[in-house]
Design an enzyme around this catalytic site. Sequence first.
Site, PDB file in Angstrom:
ATOM      1  CE  LYS A   1      19.823  25.598  73.683  1.00  0.00           C
ATOM      2  NZ  LYS A   1      18.410  24.996  73.712  1.00  0.00           N
TER       3      LYS A   1
ATOM      4  CD  GLU B   1       6.248  18.738  64.007  1.00  0.00           C
ATOM      5  OE1 GLU B   1       6.691  19.828  63.699  1.00  0.00           O
ATOM      6  OE2 GLU B   1       6.850  18.062  63.514  1.00  0.00           O
TER       7      GLU B   1
ATOM      8  CD  GLU C   1      14.690  25.686  76.602  1.00  0.00           C
ATOM      9  OE1 GLU C   1      15.018  24.694  75.382  1.00  0.00           O
ATOM     10  OE2 GLU C   1      13.812  26.556  76.383  1.00  0.00           O
ATOM     11  NE  ARG C   2       9.428  22.085  75.723  1.00  0.00           N
ATOM     12  CZ  ARG C   2       9.915  23.672  75.942  1.00  0.00           C
ATOM     13  NH1 ARG C   2      10.290  23.986  77.851  1.00  0.00           N
ATOM     14  NH2 ARG C   2       9.594  24.160  75.304  1.00  0.00           N
TER      15      ARG C   2
ATOM     16  CG  PHE D   1      11.669  18.283  73.453  1.00  0.00           C
ATOM     17  CD1 PHE D   1      10.824  16.542  73.391  1.00  0.00           C
ATOM     18  CD2 PHE D   1      10.531  18.603  72.412  1.00  0.00           C
ATOM     19  CE1 PHE D   1       9.391  16.161  73.163  1.00  0.00           C
ATOM     20  CE2 PHE D   1       9.580  18.267  71.803  1.00  0.00           C
ATOM     21  CZ  PHE D   1       9.072  16.705  72.588  1.00  0.00           C
TER      22      PHE D   1
ATOM     23  CB  CYS E   1      10.933  14.516  62.588  1.00  0.00           C
ATOM     24  SG  CYS E   1      12.627  13.556  62.705  1.00  0.00           S
TER      25      CYS E   1
ATOM     26  CB  SER F   1       9.312  23.859  65.938  1.00  0.00           C
ATOM     27  OG  SER F   1      10.841  24.780  66.501  1.00  0.00           O
TER      28      SER F   1
HETATM   29  P1  NAD Z   1      12.386  23.367  69.590  1.00  0.00           P
HETATM   30  O1  NAD Z   1      11.824  24.340  68.083  1.00  0.00           O
HETATM   31  O2  NAD Z   1      10.846  23.983  70.156  1.00  0.00           O
HETATM   32  O3  NAD Z   1      13.340  23.660  69.414  1.00  0.00           O
HETATM   33  C1  NAD Z   1      14.681  23.242  69.452  1.00  0.00           C
HETATM   34  C2  NAD Z   1      16.095  23.740  69.995  1.00  0.00           C
HETATM   35  O4  NAD Z   1      15.385  25.338  69.795  1.00  0.00           O
HETATM   36  C3  NAD Z   1      16.085  23.978  71.263  1.00  0.00           C
HETATM   37  O5  NAD Z   1      17.244  24.061  71.897  1.00  0.00           O
HETATM   38  C4  NAD Z   1      14.941  25.041  72.022  1.00  0.00           C
HETATM   39  O6  NAD Z   1      16.284  25.954  73.229  1.00  0.00           O
HETATM   40  C5  NAD Z   1      15.354  26.172  71.027  1.00  0.00           C
HETATM   41  N1  NAD Z   1      14.681  27.538  70.547  1.00  0.00           N
HETATM   42  C6  NAD Z   1      13.460  27.378  71.093  1.00  0.00           C
HETATM   43  N2  NAD Z   1      12.908  28.502  70.427  1.00  0.00           N
HETATM   44  C7  NAD Z   1      14.092  29.316  70.026  1.00  0.00           C
HETATM   45  C8  NAD Z   1      13.670  30.359  69.676  1.00  0.00           C
HETATM   46  N3  NAD Z   1      12.967  31.006  69.789  1.00  0.00           N
HETATM   47  N4  NAD Z   1      15.197  30.643  69.191  1.00  0.00           N
HETATM   48  C9  NAD Z   1      16.366  30.517  69.366  1.00  0.00           C
HETATM   49  N5  NAD Z   1      15.776  28.860  69.859  1.00  0.00           N
HETATM   50  C10 NAD Z   1      14.785  28.872  69.929  1.00  0.00           C
HETATM   51  O7  NAD Z   1      11.786  22.359  68.907  1.00  0.00           O
HETATM   52  P2  NAD Z   1      11.395  21.145  70.115  1.00  0.00           P
HETATM   53  O8  NAD Z   1      10.497  21.437  70.238  1.00  0.00           O
HETATM   54  O9  NAD Z   1      12.532  21.040  70.824  1.00  0.00           O
HETATM   55  O10 NAD Z   1      11.826  19.770  69.048  1.00  0.00           O
HETATM   56  C11 NAD Z   1      10.412  19.715  68.419  1.00  0.00           C
HETATM   57  C12 NAD Z   1      10.458  19.751  66.586  1.00  0.00           C
HETATM   58  O11 NAD Z   1      11.739  19.328  66.511  1.00  0.00           O
HETATM   59  C13 NAD Z   1       9.106  19.178  66.206  1.00  0.00           C
HETATM   60  O12 NAD Z   1       8.855  20.381  64.998  1.00  0.00           O
HETATM   61  C14 NAD Z   1       9.985  18.201  65.291  1.00  0.00           C
HETATM   62  O13 NAD Z   1       9.507  17.702  63.566  1.00  0.00           O
HETATM   63  C15 NAD Z   1      11.800  18.770  64.844  1.00  0.00           C
HETATM   64  N6  NAD Z   1      12.600  17.609  65.045  1.00  0.00           N
HETATM   65  C16 NAD Z   1      13.352  17.803  63.990  1.00  0.00           C
HETATM   66  C17 NAD Z   1      13.838  16.794  63.416  1.00  0.00           C
HETATM   67  C18 NAD Z   1      14.886  16.350  62.005  1.00  0.00           C
HETATM   68  O14 NAD Z   1      15.521  15.403  62.152  1.00  0.00           O
HETATM   69  N7  NAD Z   1      14.309  17.223  61.024  1.00  0.00           N
HETATM   70  C19 NAD Z   1      14.160  15.400  64.197  1.00  0.00           C
HETATM   71  C20 NAD Z   1      13.616  16.326  65.623  1.00  0.00           C
HETATM   72  C21 NAD Z   1      12.931  16.794  65.799  1.00  0.00           C
END
Ligand code: NAD
Length: 499
Positions: free
Chosen positions: A173, A384, A176-177, A149, A281, A226
């Site tokens: 994909k 985090e 969804e937020r 998101f 991140c 994450s």
């Molecule tokens: P998230 O892991 O909750 O979601 C990321 C994606 O995974 C979304 O598209 C979501 O729909 C999907 N998803 C969520 N739960 C799932 C599940 N159980 N099974 C399969 N898919 C699932 O992350 P977020 O809250 O959207 O983003 C924040 C996180 O992203 C933080 O941990 C941040 O550090 C990380 N991030 C990392 C980088 C990097 O380059 N390392 C960059 C941006 C964000």
Amino acid sequence: MQELTHYIDGTHTKGTSGRFADVMNPATGEVQAKVPLASTDEINAAVEIAAKAQPAWAAVNPQRRARVMMKFVALLNRDMDKLAEALSREHGKTLPDAAGDVQRGLEVVEYCIGAPHLLKGEYTDSAGPGIDMYSMRQALGVTAGITPFNFPAMIPMWMFAPAIACGNAFILKPSERDPSVPLMLAELMEEAGLPKGILQVVNGDKEAVDAILHNDVIQSIGFVGSTPIAEYIYATGCANGKRVQCFGGAKNHMIVMPDADMDQAADALVGAGYGAAGERCMAISVAVPVGDETADRLIEALVPRIEKLKVGPYTAGNDVDYGPVVTAAAKANIERLVQTGIDQGAELVVDGRDFKLQGYEEGYFVGPHLFDRATPDMDIYKHEIFGPVLTTVRAQTYEEAIGLAMDHEYGNGTAIFTRDGDTARDFANRINIGMVGINVPIPVPLAYHTFGGWKKSVFGDLNQHGPDAFKFYTRTKTVTARWPSGIKEGGEFSIPVME
Ligand code: NAD
């Protein structure tokens, strides 16, 4: 209530699964739209369309593919304000920060205009008697990306621009937020001349992700989000024979040496710790001053800066430093972790717990927090927080400071503030973290370098954007050619060696 769509085969397509998620306005806490959550069948149908469209796109010469990127850059600039507004409305970040989100994606699109050069193969004339050898980089086919998101414009572009410039079809994909900007980007790519079916946006949750993981036609998956989900996607995608790169969470340390310019360090920490409400991140979430005297000076410089931070809705324009966090659940998680910090004995020097914004009582605003004297065993240090919470861990020596950053499980970014070149050089050489800033708090590499962490912040071998992206989205094929005039000696039974 607005019902959002998928973007399939060049058309806004209604969801058919009957499942939806609420898209919130984080500033008001109101539901502003519903986003459809795709079923496995909807993902599979989009993949089939992509697979039909992709061979013709791969056959378009790379220069023409690059021209689509050129036009896309112009359209992004044309629609910058519209994109930034839609992004802020769903994400909550300020308008200038939202424009920055689009801009950092746009820069990768600009880099992809160089695809004809980046896709050139290698050639060896006369590798053996009458034998030539050459390698080419070929598109993978249908590729997919799953994005978080917090950068709903930048990260999708980091994935789909190189994938498509290489001749692949791409299924996005998004989170969804905040799904509106990804849908707008797909429309703009088509306005730029991209054939239908090459970039499709399929909204969804775990069901859609699992459908991507188990679809045999999809060749590669890029993921940013994450760490627990990154680990799951990497393990499952690899087990299913796909090429996978996953970028996970972070806990970025900034080391402040006694000789640092304390005003510069404090300004940097405030921007890097609280910008975008800490939902980056590459945010700095841990400050490590070296020596108690440095720590005291740093805290003294930080407190008035933090107390002056302006927190509010993006509609207040440039008058706001950061906005709300993304959901009520994110806010509750931050509050829970702050409470653990207090319970476990860290000193809460700036307490944002009572923060309220008149007229926005239902919004997900979190006031800025500053902890001092935290220790590595505390939850606020280990996990985090992804919120406007800066944690200070005091170190007595440089060795102790670098050791803290090296021992942490995450390894996305880090920074050191010092005037001493030797210390900075030693830090850059020894640290086991992927992106390092020297007097630069958020060292996000530019488009023509690559972006990626180490340790639990990454799963996979290649980084995002830069030359690595062109490796990730292509396969190398190497051809050894001899023309009939060269075949004179009958069969060869031992491995050929080019003498
Ligand atoms: P998230 O892991 O909750 O979601 C990321 C994606 O995974 C979304 O598209 C979501 O729909 C999907 N998803 C969520 N739960 C799932 C599940 N159980 N099974 C399969 N898919 C699932 O992350 P977020 O809250 O959207 O983003 C924040 C996180 O992203 C933080 O941990 C941040 O550090 C990380 N991030 C990392 C980088 C990097 O380059 N390392 C960059 C941006 C964000």
